[in-house]
Scaffold this motif. Structure first.
Motif, short mmCIF file in Angstrom:
data_model
loop_
_atom_site.label_atom_id
_atom_site.label_comp_id
_atom_site.label_asym_id
_atom_site.label_seq_id
_atom_site.Cartn_x
_atom_site.Cartn_y
_atom_site.Cartn_z
N VAL A 97 -75.05 20.84 -66.99
CA VAL A 97 -74.49 20.90 -65.91
C VAL A 97 -75.35 22.07 -65.11
N ARG A 98 -75.59 21.93 -63.92
CA ARG A 98 -76.39 23.04 -63.19
C ARG A 98 -75.92 23.08 -61.71
N CYS A 99 -75.84 24.52 -61.13
CA CYS A 99 -75.29 24.61 -59.73
C CYS A 99 -76.46 24.19 -58.96
N GLU A 100 -76.12 23.48 -58.04
CA GLU A 100 -77.21 23.38 -57.00
C GLU A 100 -76.44 23.29 -55.50
N GLN A 101 -77.06 24.00 -54.72
CA GLN A 101 -76.45 24.00 -53.27
C GLN A 101 -74.89 23.99 -53.30
N GLY A 102 -74.39 24.96 -54.06
CA GLY A 102 -72.92 25.45 -54.08
C GLY A 102 -72.08 24.47 -54.73
N GLY A 103 -72.94 23.47 -55.48
CA GLY A 103 -71.74 22.41 -56.19
C GLY A 103 -72.66 22.06 -57.75
N PHE A 104 -71.80 21.43 -58.52
CA PHE A 104 -72.13 21.39 -59.88
C PHE A 104 -72.90 19.85 -59.83
N VAL A 105 -74.12 19.54 -60.53
CA VAL A 105 -74.81 18.58 -60.71
C VAL A 105 -74.93 18.39 -62.18
N ARG A 106 -74.78 17.03 -62.60
CA ARG A 106 -75.10 16.69 -63.74
C ARG A 106 -76.76 16.82 -64.30
N GLY A 107 -76.98 17.62 -65.14
CA GLY A 107 -78.41 17.83 -65.62
C GLY A 107 -78.78 16.50 -66.70
N ARG A 108 -78.98 16.85 -68.08
CA ARG A 108 -79.32 15.80 -68.74
C ARG A 108 -78.22 15.24 -69.33
N THR A 109 -78.34 14.23 -69.96
CA THR A 109 -76.92 13.29 -70.67
C THR A 109 -76.72 13.93 -72.19
N PHE A 110 -75.46 14.12 -72.40
CA PHE A 110 -75.19 14.50 -73.74
C PHE A 110 -75.36 13.37 -74.57
N SER A 111 -75.92 13.66 -75.80
CA SER A 111 -76.06 12.73 -76.93
C SER A 111 -75.61 13.45 -78.40
N TRP A 112 -75.08 12.77 -79.22
CA TRP A 112 -74.73 13.49 -80.42
C TRP A 112 -75.86 13.32 -81.25
N ALA A 113 -77.07 12.73 -81.21
CA ALA A 113 -78.20 12.55 -81.77
C ALA A 113 -78.91 13.96 -81.88
N GLU A 114 -78.53 14.82 -80.64
CA GLU A 114 -79.34 16.20 -80.56
C GLU A 114 -78.64 17.31 -81.76
N TYR A 115 -77.36 16.62 -82.09
CA TYR A 115 -76.75 17.87 -83.02
C TYR A 115 -76.17 17.24 -84.30
N VAL A 116 -75.92 16.15 -84.53
CA VAL A 116 -75.31 15.54 -85.82
C VAL A 116 -76.42 15.73 -86.72
N SER A 117 -76.11 15.88 -87.83
CA SER A 117 -77.12 16.00 -89.19
C SER A 117 -76.56 15.86 -90.24
N PRO A 118 -77.58 15.34 -91.23
CA PRO A 118 -76.75 15.12 -92.66
C PRO A 118 -75.89 16.49 -93.04
N ALA A 119 -76.22 17.57 -92.76
CA ALA A 119 -75.49 18.85 -93.05
C ALA A 119 -74.20 18.79 -92.52
#
Length: 168
Positions: A97-119
């Motif tokens: 999420v980022r702030c643009e022109q005084g409002g919040f705008v969605r940036g990248r899409t969340f993905s569990w693949a970025e975080y979940v691992s065998p650990a």
């Protein structure tokens, strides 16, 4: 023999959180709380070493040895990934999420693949137990089912060789 402890009841009853498959990994549903909750606590601490030390104390305390008799390296791994999520929510090169022109705008899409691992998988990233008796009980129960921890030793070796693995 003394009365059973909470940790004994954990082993006797097999009390574990339900599991789900998340990004191809089997993880306890408690990992969602670690990711968002403890990850947030790490974030609030504002310093990586302080957060890692806090995680160790937490697993050695009520959320680990004292509460369940289990010191979970998988929980610590999830906590750290949760910190990464919170750090990337509003900042970094590609925030969610980022702030643009005084409002919040969605940036990248969340993905569990970025975080979940065998650990995150307690059957791969094996826990320590509060006592020799509890360790023997857990290992005995696994043996009676034809299993052992780690279920995939080669994956476990990769986890141990990862940077900062002594914290996760």
């Amino acid at each position: 023999r003394s009365s059973p402890t909470f940790a004994d009841l954990f082993v006797i009853t097999g009390w574990l959180s339900p599991t789900i498959r998340l990004n191809g990994q089997i993880v306890g549903t408690d990992k969602l709380g670690h990711f968002f909750g403890q990850g947030w606590e790490y974030f609030l601490l504002g310093n990586l070493q302080t957060a890692l030390d806090f995680g160790h104390q937490d697993e050695a305390g009520m959320n680990g040895y004292i509460g369940s008799g289990v010191y979970s390296y998988a929980d610590l791994s999830v906590n750290l990934k949760g910190l990464s999520f919170w750090l990337g929510l509003l900042s970094g090169q590609a925030p969610y999420v980022r702030c643009e022109q005084g409002g919040f705008v969605r940036g990248r899409t969340f993905s569990w693949a970025e975080y979940v691992s065998p650990a995150w998988d307690d059957a791969l990233n094996c826990s320590k137990y509060v006592s020799k008796e509890m360790t023997e009980a857990v290992e005995g129960r696994l043996r009676s089912q034809g299993r052992s921890c780690p279920v995939a030793p080669s994956v476990c070796r990769e986890l141990v060789e990862a940077p900062c693995s002594n914290y996760t």
